[in-house]
Design a protein around this motif. Structure first.
Motif, PDB file in Angstrom:
ATOM      1  N   GLY A   1       0.821  -1.207   0.000  1.00 50.70           N
ATOM      2  CA  GLY A   1       0.000   0.000   0.000  1.00 50.70           C
ATOM      3  C   GLY A   1       0.851   1.252   0.000  1.00 50.70           C
ATOM      4  N   HIS A   2       0.693   2.087   1.048  1.00 54.59           N
ATOM      5  CA  HIS A   2       1.583   3.227   1.240  1.00 54.59           C
ATOM      6  C   HIS A   2       1.796   3.399   2.746  1.00 54.59           C
ATOM      7  CE1 HIS A   2      -2.296   5.335   1.926  1.00 54.59           C
ATOM      8  NE2 HIS A   2      -1.608   6.292   2.519  1.00 54.59           N
ATOM      9  N   PHE A   3       2.727   4.256   3.135  1.00 58.40           N
ATOM     10  CA  PHE A   3       3.006   4.437   4.556  1.00 58.40           C
ATOM     11  C   PHE A   3       1.795   5.044   5.267  1.00 58.40           C
ATOM     12  CE2 PHE A   3       7.538   4.491   3.133  1.00 58.40           C
ATOM     13  CZ  PHE A   3       7.954   3.408   3.891  1.00 58.40           C
ATOM     14  N   VAL A   4       1.228   4.279   6.189  1.00 57.89           N
ATOM     15  CA  VAL A   4       0.059   4.701   6.952  1.00 57.89           C
ATOM     16  C   VAL A   4       0.429   4.652   8.432  1.00 57.89           C
ATOM     17  CG1 VAL A   4      -2.347   4.180   7.531  1.00 57.89           C
ATOM     18  CG2 VAL A   4      -1.510   3.825   5.193  1.00 57.89           C
ATOM     19  N   THR A   5       0.181   5.733   9.149  1.00 62.53           N
ATOM     20  CA  THR A   5       0.587   5.797  10.558  1.00 62.53           C
ATOM     21  C   THR A   5      -0.501   5.332  11.525  1.00 62.53           C
ATOM     22  OG1 THR A   5      -0.163   8.089  10.848  1.00 62.53           O
ATOM     23  CG2 THR A   5       2.094   7.751  10.048  1.00 62.53           C
ATOM     24  N   GLY A   6      -1.752   5.388  11.094  1.00 60.29           N
ATOM     25  CA  GLY A   6      -2.843   5.081  12.004  1.00 60.29           C
ATOM     26  C   GLY A   6      -3.252   6.273  12.841  1.00 60.29           C
ATOM     27  N   HIS A   7      -2.750   7.462  12.485  1.00 59.14           N
ATOM     28  CA  HIS A   7      -3.113   8.699  13.178  1.00 59.14           C
ATOM     29  C   HIS A   7      -4.101   9.462  12.292  1.00 59.14           C
ATOM     30  CE1 HIS A   7       1.146   8.313  15.042  1.00 59.14           C
ATOM     31  NE2 HIS A   7       0.281   7.475  15.597  1.00 59.14           N
ATOM     32  N   ILE A   8      -5.363   9.412  12.639  1.00 54.48           N
ATOM     33  CA  ILE A   8      -6.433   9.951  11.806  1.00 54.48           C
ATOM     34  C   ILE A   8      -6.401  11.476  11.798  1.00 54.48           C
ATOM     35  CG2 ILE A   8      -8.937  10.014  11.456  1.00 54.48           C
ATOM     36  CD1 ILE A   8      -7.565   7.277  10.984  1.00 54.48           C
ATOM     37  N   ASP A   9      -6.520  12.062  10.605  1.00 56.65           N
ATOM     38  CA  ASP A   9      -6.516  13.518  10.468  1.00 56.65           C
ATOM     39  C   ASP A   9      -7.910  14.122  10.610  1.00 56.65           C
ATOM     40  OD1 ASP A   9      -3.674  14.052   9.848  1.00 56.65           O
ATOM     41  OD2 ASP A   9      -4.080  12.797   8.102  1.00 56.65           O
TER      42      ASP A   9
ATOM     43  N   MET B   1       1.415  10.877   4.562  1.00 53.29           N
ATOM     44  CA  MET B   1       2.373  11.411   5.521  1.00 53.29           C
ATOM     45  C   MET B   1       3.388  12.358   4.883  1.00 53.29           C
ATOM     46  SD  MET B   1       4.717   9.239   8.193  1.00 53.29           S
ATOM     47  CE  MET B   1       5.413   8.239   6.867  1.00 53.29           C
ATOM     48  N   LEU B   2       3.867  12.039   3.687  1.00 48.42           N
ATOM     49  CA  LEU B   2       4.866  12.876   3.019  1.00 48.42           C
ATOM     50  C   LEU B   2       4.325  14.284   2.779  1.00 48.42           C
ATOM     51  CD1 LEU B   2       7.563  13.328   1.615  1.00 48.42           C
ATOM     52  CD2 LEU B   2       6.566  12.338  -0.472  1.00 48.42           C
ATOM     53  N   GLY B   3       3.080  14.367   2.303  1.00 49.32           N
ATOM     54  CA  GLY B   3       2.484  15.665   2.036  1.00 49.32           C
ATOM     55  C   GLY B   3       2.366  16.503   3.293  1.00 49.32           C
ATOM     56  N   LYS B   4       2.051  15.874   4.411  1.00 44.20           N
ATOM     57  CA  LYS B   4       1.912  16.607   5.665  1.00 44.20           C
ATOM     58  C   LYS B   4       3.252  17.158   6.140  1.00 44.20           C
ATOM     59  CE  LYS B   4      -0.372  13.215   7.698  1.00 44.20           C
ATOM     60  NZ  LYS B   4      -1.137  12.461   8.716  1.00 44.20           N
ATOM     61  N   TYR B   5       4.310  16.376   5.980  1.00 44.57           N
ATOM     62  CA  TYR B   5       5.633  16.839   6.388  1.00 44.57           C
ATOM     63  C   TYR B   5       6.094  18.001   5.518  1.00 44.57           C
ATOM     64  CZ  TYR B   5       6.724  13.275   9.878  1.00 44.57           C
ATOM     65  OH  TYR B   5       6.745  12.503  11.010  1.00 44.57           O
ATOM     66  N   VAL B   6       5.875  17.907   4.206  1.00 47.60           N
ATOM     67  CA  VAL B   6       6.283  18.982   3.306  1.00 47.60           C
ATOM     68  C   VAL B   6       5.530  20.268   3.632  1.00 47.60           C
ATOM     69  CG1 VAL B   6       6.277  19.774   0.914  1.00 47.60           C
ATOM     70  CG2 VAL B   6       7.004  17.445   1.441  1.00 47.60           C
ATOM     71  N   MET B   7       4.212  20.156   3.850  1.00 47.46           N
ATOM     72  CA  MET B   7       3.415  21.329   4.179  1.00 47.46           C
ATOM     73  C   MET B   7       3.875  21.962   5.485  1.00 47.46           C
ATOM     74  SD  MET B   7       0.878  23.327   3.301  1.00 47.46           S
ATOM     75  CE  MET B   7      -0.170  22.407   2.151  1.00 47.46           C
ATOM     76  N   HIS B   8       4.154  21.140   6.468  1.00 50.96           N
ATOM     77  CA  HIS B   8       4.612  21.651   7.755  1.00 50.96           C
ATOM     78  C   HIS B   8       5.933  22.396   7.612  1.00 50.96           C
ATOM     79  CE1 HIS B   8       5.259  21.805  12.109  1.00 50.96           C
ATOM     80  NE2 HIS B   8       6.491  21.373  11.882  1.00 50.96           N
ATOM     81  N   GLN B   9       6.841  21.821   6.832  1.00 53.72           N
ATOM     82  CA  GLN B   9       8.142  22.453   6.645  1.00 53.72           C
ATOM     83  C   GLN B   9       8.008  23.796   5.930  1.00 53.72           C
ATOM     84  OE1 GLN B   9      10.974  21.288   7.900  1.00 53.72           O
ATOM     85  NE2 GLN B   9      12.117  23.060   7.157  1.00 53.72           N
ATOM     86  N   MET B  10       7.141  23.857   4.937  1.00 50.15           N
ATOM     87  CA  MET B  10       6.956  25.096   4.184  1.00 50.15           C
ATOM     88  C   MET B  10       6.316  26.188   5.036  1.00 50.15           C
ATOM     89  SD  MET B  10       5.805  23.722   0.425  1.00 50.15           S
ATOM     90  CE  MET B  10       5.713  25.393  -0.215  1.00 50.15           C
ATOM     91  N   GLN B  11       5.445  25.783   5.980  1.00 50.99           N
ATOM     92  CA  GLN B  11       4.783  26.759   6.832  1.00 50.99           C
ATOM     93  C   GLN B  11       5.686  27.260   7.956  1.00 50.99           C
ATOM     94  OE1 GLN B  11       1.286  24.576   8.032  1.00 50.99           O
ATOM     95  NE2 GLN B  11       0.071  25.327   6.291  1.00 50.99           N
ATOM     96  N   ASN B  12       6.781  26.547   8.182  1.00 53.37           N
ATOM     97  CA  ASN B  12       7.701  26.924   9.253  1.00 53.37           C
ATOM     98  C   ASN B  12       9.120  27.106   8.723  1.00 53.37           C
ATOM     99  OD1 ASN B  12       6.050  26.438  11.973  1.00 53.37           O
ATOM    100  ND2 ASN B  12       5.525  24.800  10.552  1.00 53.37           N
TER     101      ASN B  12
END
Length: 212
Positions: free
Chosen positions: A95-103, A184-195
């Motif tokens: 599949g893809h990397f899934v953390t189990g942490h629901i957004d 997960m990758l998209g969330k990390y990229v967005m976080h980095q760009m916002q900070n």
């Protein structure tokens, strides 16, 4: 860590509700084949920890934040649930990397068959849609799926017959609530760009020029 490849559909055998928390006991002989206390199991995409088990069921605690933020608050005794054990290091990664942490959660607006597939349109919150891109990945009730479209906070995915048969999504109806975990990758990229104040060289233009 999970892959979004559902292993079994279990059944809620027992349910104890606290003021804002829950204890669930779920029946699934397949899942408890090699389970241990402390193992992580994704239940409808929510990463939960095994506190006890028997030869045909396991018990998990659900903390208040998970109850509040996910569809787990709607389960009852007898409810079916998607199940996946944490991925093993020596297994195939399908599949893809899934953390189990629901957004967050979404609502199924429509289901429409097209040849051998069924397309689902799911209304999601605006803060989740920004992480969705066509042909990207999303986990819905723990199931790894490919995004076929995103427009006006409407997420479109397509399920093949195999996925419809072996996951709970095939039983879902219009109006049902589903758990959403963005890639997960998209969330990390967005976080980095916002900070990026401390690293002004990391811009959207820079990422595009370097293949992101």
């Amino acid at each position: 860590m999970f892959t979004g490849i559902i292993e079994d559909i279990g059944t809620v055998k027992a349910l104890k509700k606290g003021r804002n928390s829950m204890e669930l006991t779920v029946t699934s002989r397949k899942i408890v084949e090699d389970v241990h206390v402390g193992d992580s199991i994704a239940v409808n995409g929510i990463c939960l920890t095994v506190t006890s088990f028997t030869d045909d069921c396991f018990t998990v605690d659900v903390m208040p934040e998970s109850v509040k933020a996910t569809s787990i608050q709607n389960v009852k005794i007898g409810s079916p649930v998607n199940l996946e054990r944490a991925m093993s290091a020596n297994g195939r990664f399908g599949g893809h990397f899934v953390t189990g942490h629901i957004d967050g959660t979404g609502t199924i607006l429509s289901k429409r068959p097209e040849e051998n597939a069924v397309y689902y349109d799911i209304k999601i919150p605006p803060e989740l849609s920004k992480f969705c891109i066509p042909k990207g990945s999303v986990a819905i009730d723990g199931t790894s799926l490919t995004i076929f479209g995103i427009k006006d906070d409407i997420l479109t995915v397509s399920l093949i017959p195999h996925t419809l048969e072996i996951t709970l999504l095939g039983r879902k109806k219009t109006g049902d609530i589903v758990n959403i975990e963005n890639d997960m990758l998209g969330k990390y990229v967005m976080h980095q760009m916002q900070n990026q104040q401390s690293k002004p060289s990391l811009t959207e233009q820079f990422l595009r020029q370097n293949g992101f």
